[in-house]
Design a protein around this motif. Structure first.
Motif, mmCIF file in Angstrom:
data_model
loop_
_atom_site.group_PDB
_atom_site.id
_atom_site.type_symbol
_atom_site.label_atom_id
_atom_site.label_comp_id
_atom_site.label_asym_id
_atom_site.label_seq_id
_atom_site.Cartn_x
_atom_site.Cartn_y
_atom_site.Cartn_z
ATOM 1 N N MET A 11 27.291 42.114 30.567
ATOM 2 C CA MET A 11 27.671 40.807 31.105
ATOM 3 C C MET A 11 26.448 39.963 31.433
ATOM 4 S SD MET A 11 30.172 38.772 31.724
ATOM 5 C CE MET A 11 31.752 39.579 32.044
ATOM 6 N N GLY A 15 25.871 36.623 29.389
ATOM 7 C CA GLY A 15 25.892 35.402 30.190
ATOM 8 C C GLY A 15 24.640 34.574 30.000
ATOM 9 N N ILE A 47 36.271 40.238 39.252
ATOM 10 C CA ILE A 47 35.294 39.169 39.465
ATOM 11 C C ILE A 47 35.394 38.818 40.944
ATOM 12 C CG2 ILE A 47 34.609 36.814 38.861
ATOM 13 C CD1 ILE A 47 35.951 37.310 36.116
ATOM 14 N N THR A 116 33.348 32.458 39.984
ATOM 15 C CA THR A 116 34.604 32.265 39.257
ATOM 16 C C THR A 116 34.559 31.001 38.394
ATOM 17 O OG1 THR A 116 35.551 31.228 41.249
ATOM 18 C CG2 THR A 116 36.046 33.564 40.867
ATOM 19 N N GLU A 118 31.920 29.752 36.833
ATOM 20 C CA GLU A 118 31.151 30.063 35.626
ATOM 21 C C GLU A 118 31.978 30.900 34.656
ATOM 22 O OE1 GLU A 118 28.319 28.914 34.603
ATOM 23 O OE2 GLU A 118 27.913 27.742 36.409
ATOM 24 N N HIS A 119 32.715 31.872 35.184
ATOM 25 C CA HIS A 119 33.587 32.659 34.314
ATOM 26 C C HIS A 119 34.709 31.802 33.741
ATOM 27 C CE1 HIS A 119 32.345 36.889 34.383
ATOM 28 N NE2 HIS A 119 31.927 36.689 35.624
ATOM 29 N N ASP A 120 35.254 30.921 34.551
ATOM 30 C CA ASP A 120 36.397 30.124 34.123
ATOM 31 C C ASP A 120 36.078 29.339 32.859
ATOM 32 O OD1 ASP A 120 39.053 29.214 34.479
ATOM 33 O OD2 ASP A 120 38.315 27.354 35.354
ATOM 34 N N ILE A 123 35.855 31.858 29.971
ATOM 35 C CA ILE A 123 37.169 32.423 29.642
ATOM 36 C C ILE A 123 37.959 31.455 28.782
ATOM 37 C CG2 ILE A 123 39.416 32.999 30.654
ATOM 38 C CD1 ILE A 123 37.768 34.242 33.027
ATOM 39 N N TYR A 206 33.284 37.105 25.192
ATOM 40 C CA TYR A 206 32.157 36.195 25.413
ATOM 41 C C TYR A 206 31.143 36.312 24.278
ATOM 42 C CZ TYR A 206 33.610 35.508 30.349
ATOM 43 O OH TYR A 206 34.277 35.194 31.497
ATOM 44 N N THR A 380 30.464 40.350 37.946
ATOM 45 C CA THR A 380 30.801 39.110 38.632
ATOM 46 C C THR A 380 29.757 38.028 38.389
ATOM 47 O OG1 THR A 380 32.063 40.216 40.379
ATOM 48 C CG2 THR A 380 31.131 38.065 40.925
ATOM 49 N N PRO A 383 27.221 35.611 34.355
ATOM 50 C CA PRO A 383 27.139 34.216 33.893
ATOM 51 C C PRO A 383 26.459 33.284 34.887
ATOM 52 C CG PRO A 383 29.314 35.130 33.446
ATOM 53 C CD PRO A 383 28.604 36.114 34.342
#
Length: 410
Positions: A11, A15, A47, A116, A118-120, A123, A206, A380, A383
């Motif tokens: 990750m 990222g 996360i 969250t 950055e992940h959003d 995703i 990703y 978590t 990214p």
């Protein structure tokens, strides 16, 4: 030309690769294995938007005695392996003082606040929304005393950082999780976390986005990294790959590689285990059993149980003491069924003694950038700190202050 080798396709590496790519870098992502198949695969799949304070080393005598005597399932150790760990652990102890931990938490919370979001973004672009549940996770407490202490701690985090949570009575928890046979004294529902049904698949998604954007996935050995007249190079199955810069994002393997270049990073290596069970009626959200030091999480593969920290010799075989204890405790809560794998998965969490990741340029090697040491939160924060690294490398203003994370602090 701005080109870079990113070593490590977990990750943290993926990222960083995505954020560098979005800032105009030509990126080769190098790993000996498929993206997301090592440490990033083996976690509880959460996360943790609520994890504003990093895990400090216990300092109260009761907890330390419980660990020393083998009565706590949070930590397990092989006494013969302690010489491998004592130096970093002493530094971890020093940084875990209340004052130093508060200072680290201020930095940590500033990173977690972006996790969250950055992940959003990734995703959505990666088309991985089917893997995500945004409903948080729950921590079960078996005694009224533990539940009261947890509720007070949750209120403190709400007041200080704005962390959202909800205390649940035993009856409410039973209604939300009908598979539970025992609900103890209730639970704290952490609302700011997201759960992932297959962590390795999310990293792979990703990486697929990275490839569709034009990035190169290279099967190569990071330990072949060498300095060249114009930058850095590694060997791959198709020959040498070169770039003007390199990023070391190898998690627990990073210090070993960097030792060749004269750097000594005192990493605390915490091993952990997981295994999947063919449970019939499973959980809706991940559940941590606080008294027994494990997390049960609903996964594509079944119910995954992940364990706490184990301190073992670097090349020691599996000692799944914690997993066996966790399985016994979990069977009190749910009908687990049979295990899916013959042997458990084993991985290592790369924790730094000051509980903060290492992000920045190596002090004595121009173009060599470091991105590792996220401890329990690499999944978590990958990214988020990847964005910070990309901003630093690109010469743009960083969105958080990078000084506390600088490699030179070691």
């Amino acid at each position: 030309m701005r080109d870079v080798l990113v070593l490590g396709a977990g990750m943290a590496g993926v990222g960083a690769a995505l954020h560098l790519q979005s800032r105009g870098w030509t990126v080769a992502l190098v790993d000996r294995s498929a993206p997301g198949s090592e440490t990033s695969y083996g976690n509880a799949g959460i996360i943790q938007g609520e994890a504003v304070e990093p895990y400090a080393m216990p300092r109260d005598l009761a907890t330390l005695f419980a660990i020393a005597l083998g009565r706590s399932n949070d930590v397990h150790y092989d006494v013969r392996a302690l010489p491998h760990h004592v130096g970093p652990l002493l530094r971890y102890w020093w940084h875990s003082s209340p004052r130093r931990h508060r200072r680290a938490s201020e930095v940590y919370a500033g990173l977690i606040a972006h996790a969250t979001a950055e992940h959003d973004a990734l995703i959505g672009e990666a088309g991985a929304a089917n893997l995500v549940d945004r409903g948080g996770f729950r921590i079960l407490y078996r005694t009224a005393r533990a539940m009261d202490a947890a509720a007070a701690a949750a209120e403190r985090l709400r007041a200080r950082y704005g962390v959202r949570s909800q205390p649940l009575s035993a009856a409410t928890l039973s209604a939300l999780e009908p598979a539970l046979k025992v609900t103890g004294e209730g639970a704290i529902h952490q609302l700011d976390a997201w759960s992932i049904r297959d962590p390795g698949r999310l990293v792979a998604a990703y990486a697929g986005l990275f490839r569709r954007r034009g990035g190169s996935l290279v099967r190569g050995e990071a330990e072949t990294l060498t300095r060249t007249a114009t930058g850095w190079a590694v060997r791959s199955a198709d020959g040498p790959v070169e770039a003007s810069a390199a990023v070391v994002a190898l998690g627990p393997w990073s210090p070993e590689l960097l030792r060749r270049f004269g750097y000594a990073f005192p990493m605390v290596r915490k091993r952990g285990y997981h295994r999947h069970w063919r449970s019939g009626r499973g959980l809706n959200l991940p559940l941590m059993d606080a008294a027994n030091g494990y997390v049960m999480a609903p996964m594509v593969q079944g119910t995954r149980i992940t364990t706490g920290a184990e301190f073992a010799a670097p090349e020691a075989g599996g000692m799944p003491v914690q997993l066996l204890r966790a399985e016994a405790a979990a069977r009190e809560l749910v009908d687990l069924g049979a295990p899916r794998e013959n042997t458990p998965w084993i991985g290592t969490r790369p924790c730094m003694p000051d509980m903060l990741p290492v992000v920045g340029e190596a002090p004595r090697h121009r173009g060599l950038w470091l991105h590792f040491g996220h401890g329990h939160q690499g999944f978590t924060l990958g990214p988020t700190t990847g964005r910070l690294l990309a901003e630093m490398m690109s010469g743009t203003p960083p969105f958080v202050a990078p000084l506390p994370l600088r490699p030179g602090r070691y």
